[in-house]
Structure formats: structure tokens, C-alpha cells
Design a protein around this motif. Structure first.
Motif, PDB file in Angstrom:
ATOM      1  N   GLU A  22      -6.739  64.288  23.906  1.00  0.00           N
ATOM      2  CA  GLU A  22      -5.641  65.179  23.550  1.00  0.00           C
ATOM      3  C   GLU A  22      -5.745  66.535  24.255  1.00  0.00           C
ATOM      4  OE1 GLU A  22      -5.315  65.638  19.345  1.00  0.00           O
ATOM      5  OE2 GLU A  22      -5.594  63.507  18.960  1.00  0.00           O
ATOM      6  N   ARG A  24      -8.359  68.642  23.820  1.00  0.00           N
ATOM      7  CA  ARG A  24      -9.081  69.601  22.987  1.00  0.00           C
ATOM      8  C   ARG A  24     -10.441  69.941  23.600  1.00  0.00           C
ATOM      9  NH1 ARG A  24      -4.441  70.511  20.307  1.00  0.00           N
ATOM     10  NH2 ARG A  24      -3.661  68.578  19.365  1.00  0.00           N
ATOM     11  N   HIS A 378      -4.718  65.169  12.050  1.00  0.00           N
ATOM     12  CA  HIS A 378      -3.339  65.176  12.531  1.00  0.00           C
ATOM     13  C   HIS A 378      -2.319  65.459  11.439  1.00  0.00           C
ATOM     14  CE1 HIS A 378      -5.157  62.964  16.023  1.00  0.00           C
ATOM     15  NE2 HIS A 378      -4.503  63.939  16.607  1.00  0.00           N
ATOM     16  N   GLY A 383      -0.959  65.723  17.751  1.00  0.00           N
ATOM     17  CA  GLY A 383      -1.852  65.040  18.678  1.00  0.00           C
ATOM     18  C   GLY A 383      -1.525  63.567  18.796  1.00  0.00           C
ATOM     19  N   TYR A 385      -3.020  59.684  19.420  1.00  0.00           N
ATOM     20  CA  TYR A 385      -4.252  58.927  19.286  1.00  0.00           C
ATOM     21  C   TYR A 385      -3.917  57.449  19.177  1.00  0.00           C
ATOM     22  CZ  TYR A 385      -2.940  59.793  14.395  1.00  0.00           C
ATOM     23  OH  TYR A 385      -2.254  59.911  13.218  1.00  0.00           O
ATOM     24  N   MET A 397       1.620  59.184  17.577  1.00  0.00           N
ATOM     25  CA  MET A 397       1.528  60.640  17.683  1.00  0.00           C
ATOM     26  C   MET A 397       2.046  61.291  16.423  1.00  0.00           C
ATOM     27  SD  MET A 397       2.774  63.055  20.802  1.00  0.00           S
ATOM     28  CE  MET A 397       1.932  64.602  21.083  1.00  0.00           C
ATOM     29  N   GLU A 464       5.765  65.024  24.627  1.00  0.00           N
ATOM     30  CA  GLU A 464       5.224  66.353  24.310  1.00  0.00           C
ATOM     31  C   GLU A 464       6.117  67.456  24.893  1.00  0.00           C
ATOM     32  OE1 GLU A 464       0.423  65.636  23.922  1.00  0.00           O
ATOM     33  OE2 GLU A 464       1.268  66.034  25.895  1.00  0.00           O
TER      34      GLU A 464
END
Length: 469
Positions: A22, A24, A378, A383, A385, A397, A464
């Protein structure tokens, strides 16, 4: 966004891998040099040290972190380190800094403390995840329908269930979803599809379905499970609401399993090879329960299983520390007439293997822990995954609709969601209670709604961008 993970074992590494995807910044901490070496293959900062020590957390950058997640096998380490992390952040940043500590906890007493709110009062820790309780819940859910190959609870009564389409699915097989929708009122949303040649997609209205397709349905509430089984042409034997249950193992997991089934009014038999463990269960709060029988004996003793009339049990579940011993125990029970069998395993690779052995349903504790922690994260943090274990390359998501977002006040069909992306759930909090709504096109979005969206991996960037994430 900086996230510290205490514990670099299988759960910690899996969590780090998902969060790194993601984008991070992730720091892993562990004091075991062998585990540290395994974790160094990840593109994350890895620090050797004790997570209960302030200097270790400060070296890892706790004062600049938004999350600390403790996932070691020790409840005490996890709780102490989370409390310490909160104090470090408060000392450096004050009370206003947004910070969340999540502890992996399995001790029933500590879980009761968390549920009652006491744990938050004396440690400040508001978020705990129980590997054992979540594993039991997923196992019980999966055992309700033998056709299910996977069951994922996203939270707030939202589920993803995976199963195969058969030739007996008269309204689904050999048709596209547009036609199926006309013939089936309230057709549950299909969020993932894998063909027999292993190609995967998020199906649209023109997608044709054929027998052998593996489908992932999004649904709200377990009451919809039997309908999904029928729609896909699978057969389901009638299963009693209060089954007679045989449990192999009286360890912490076995005891929690027994307690859960007893609370549901089921008659439970527990077989435990270790006399001390059997006596411990007998002396526990549930030891004198009128529906509980505790037997000290070998799990694969055929004469013992005959003596307890094993075939009269509706369900046999293994809760052993040794995965292979658990598999052998439930297979024997199955051979002797038990219709449904379940396993809670350590090794996630064995889950697919045992399904091919005709064991009804199995879950891997560490995979459940990973899913539960990601769901928790989340619920606060957007995010993407990978949620579908058996249908790869499909991403789930979680994304918030914040105050002032361009989608607020619009219906979903007016939000210009990128093609190939499918909103399946809207999670909305009203009066401190979160509810799950289906992602129908006429649903109007409100500020602070959270969307659960599925898409192929290649669509993540465009989604996104459309959301401004």
C-alpha cells in the motif's frame, strides 16, 4: 504514514508485506535473530530488540508513527508494548496526535476485560484482535455450508464467500450476469471470478458463467448462505441448529471451542490425551456443564471412538497444536461416520490440502489473525489488500468518504467509479453503531461512509486517483 509492527513472525511479516504494497513505511521489531534474518527479505526497516523496552521503540521511531501493532505469541508482551507505545507517543506528541495501538490477545480473561471496557481504562488499549476467537468464528461460519471453500468476514455482518458453480445452477450457468439478474431476484453481488484456466476477473454484466467457475459472492448476514449454495447448484445436507460436537484437544483453543458450542446449546465431547490438560478443563468454569463430556484418551483410539458412539456426532473438530495429528484425528472420525469435519491449523499451506481430502472446512490461525488486523486497520485507514485467498489478482479496498468529498450526496451510479471496479458494501455509522449496506447503484453516499470495493490489481491506481486517495 509510519507503522511499527512488534513481532516479525509469520503474522508480522505477512502484515508488513500487505502494508508495504500500500506504500506504507513499515518497521518490524523482534528480538529473535533467526526471525530477523527471515524478515530482512522484505523492503522494510527491521530492528532487533525487545518491544517492551522504551529505547527499542524510540529507536524504531515510535514518536513519528501512527500505528503500533503487537503480534507476538505472548499476550503479555503485546499488551505491555502497546501501553508503552501509547505512552511514548503521548509524551512526544501529546493527546491530539492520531495514534492507534492494536494488540493480538488470546487470553479469555484479557478478552473479557477488553469487551467490558476495563482494558481500555487501565491500559489505554482500545483495540485487540483474538486469533483464537476469530478462528473459531470463521470455522463455525464455514461449517454451516459444506460447499463453501472460503468464508471471509469483513466486519459488521459483511461476508465474502467462495464456492464453485455447478451444472445444476440452472439460472446462472451458461448465461451472463445481465440475463441472470433478470431471472434471479436480488442476485447477490459476484465480486470475483476464476475460470478453470486460472484467469481471474471482477465480472461485469456481460460476463458469461459456466460450470467449474469459482465465484466469490458478497453478502450481508449468514442467513443468505443457503440461498447462495442453491443458486450455484450445490447440494447442502440439512444440519441441526444445535449439533452434537466432538472436539479433539483440551488446550486453550479446544476449551474456547467447547465453551462456544456449549453456549449455543450443543452437546460437546472433548477427547484429550494429556491427563493434566483434561483435568484442567474439568476444573474450569465449564467443567461441570451438563452438556459437556471430557474423556482422557488417545485421539485415534478406534475402540474409544466406538465407545462414545462417534457416528452419532454431527461434527468433529480438531484443535491440536500438531497440525498433522489434527488432520489424522478428523479423518478417522470422518471414516467412522461423522458427516462434517473442521480444522484450525497453524500452517496456512495445509488449508487447501485438507480441502482436497474432503474435510469440510479448515482455517489457518495466522491467516485469520492477518485478516482481522488488516480489517481493523482499514476501518480507519484507506488501503488495498488481497482478500480473496483462492481467487488471486483481485484486490479488496477499504476507502472512506470524508467530509467534503466529491461523492458526498451522490448516488453510486453518479460517482463515476472506474470501469472494472465494483462497490460491494457501504459501511455507515449511525449513533455509534456501524451497519453494512449493499452497494446498489441507487444508494446515496453520506459523509464518513466507508466503501468496500473490489477490483483487479491493475485497476488500483485508477481507482485511488478517482477517490483522491
Amino acid at each position: 504514514m509510519r507503522i511499527l509492527i512488534g513481532g516479525a513472525g509469520e503474522v508480522g511479516r505477512g502484515l508488513a508485506e500487505a502494508l508495504l504494497k500500500e506504500g506504507r513505511v513499515v518497521v518490524l521489531i523482534d528480538n529473535n535473530p533467526d526471525v530477523i534474518r527471515e524478515a530482512q527479505s522484505l523492503n522494510a526497516l527491521v530492528i532487533q530488540g525487545d518491544i517492551k523496552h522504551r529505547k527499542t521503540l524510540e529507536k524504531a521511531g515510535i514518536s513519528d508513527s501512527n500505528f503500533f501493532i503487537a503480534v507476538t505469541d505472548s499476550d503479555e508482551q503485546n499488551l505491555i508494548s502497546c501501553a508503552l507505545a501509547r505512552h511514548c507517543v503521548k509524551k512526544h506528541k501529546g493527546d491530539e496526535f492520531e495514534f492507534m495501538a492494536i494488540a493480538r490477545v488470546n487470553d479469555p480473561e484479557m478478552l473479557n476485560e477488553a469487551e467490558s471496557g476495563n482494558l481500555s481504562e487501565w491500559t489505554g488499549i482500545k483495540h485487540v484482535v483474538s486469533t483464537i476467537d476469530n478462528s473459531i468464528k470463521r470455522l463455525q461460519t464455514g461449517l454451516q455450508c459444506v460447499a463453501f471453500e472460503e468464508v471471509l468476514e469483513i466486519g459488521n455482518d459483511a461476508y465474502i464467500v467462495e464456492l464453485k458453480l455447478t451444472k445444476d445452477a440452472t439460472n446462472l450457468a451458461y448465461s451472463n450476469l445481465r440475463e441472470a439478474g433478470k431471472n434471479i431476484a436480488g442476485l447477490p453481488t459476484i465480486v470475483g471470478l476464476m475460470k478453470e484456466d486460472k484467469t481471474t476477473s471482477v465480472p461485469d454484466a456481460d460476463t458469461n458463467l459456466v460450470p467449474g467457475d469459482r465465484l466469490a459472492f458478497a453478502t450481508i448476514g449468514v442467513g443468505s448462505f443457503p440461498r447462495i449454495v442453491r443458486l450455484t447448484g450445490n447440494e447442502e445436507e440439512e444440519f441441526p441448529s444445535n449439533p452434537r460436537v466432538l472436539i479433539f484437544g483440551a488446550n486453550l483453543l479446544g476449551t474456547r471451542l467447547a465453551s462456544t458450542y456449549l453456549a449455543g446449546g450443543c452437546r460437546v465431547t472433548v477427547i484429550e490425551e494429556d491427563l493434566e490438560q483434561a483435568n484442567k478443563l474439568a476444573g474450569s468454569e465449564i467443567g461441570n456443564h451438563r452438556l459437556l463430556d471430557i474423556i482422557n484418551g488417545e485421539h485415534r483410539d478406534i475402540e474409544l471412538l466406538k465407545d462414545i458412539d462417534v457416528e452419532s456426532h454431527n461434527l468433529a473438530v480438531a484443535a491440536l497444536d500438531d497440525d498433522h495429528a489434527g488432520i489424522a484425528a478428523v479423518l478417522l472420525a470422518q471414516d467412522m461416520g461423522v458427516k462434517r469435519t473442521g480444522l484450525i491449523l497453524n500452517d496456512r499451506k495445509l488449508v487447501k490440502v485438507v480441502h482436497r481430502m474432503s474435510i469440510t472446512f479448515a482455517v489457518a490461525r495466522r491467516k485469520v489473525a492477518l485478516d482481522a488486523i488488516l480489517t481493523k486497520i482499514h476501518s480507519y485507514l484507506p488501503g488495498a489488500y488481497n482478500m480473496l485467498e483462492t481467487i488471486p489478482n483481485i484486490i479488496g479496498m477499504s476507502v472512506p468518504v470524508t467530509e467534503g468529498h466529491k461523492f458526498v450526496g451522490r448516488t453510486l451510479d453518479k460517482c463515476k467509479i472506474p470501469q472494472g471496479c465494483k462497490v460491494v458494501f457501504i459501511q455507515r455509522t449511525v449513533n455509534n453503531k456501524t451497519m453494512t449496506l449493499s452497494g446498489e447503484s441507487n444508494k446515496q453516499l453520506l459523509a464518513n461512509d466507508r466503501l468496500i470495493v473490489f477490483m483487479p490489481t491493475e485497476k488500483v491506481h485508477s481507482f485511488e486517483k478517482s477517490m483522491g486517495v
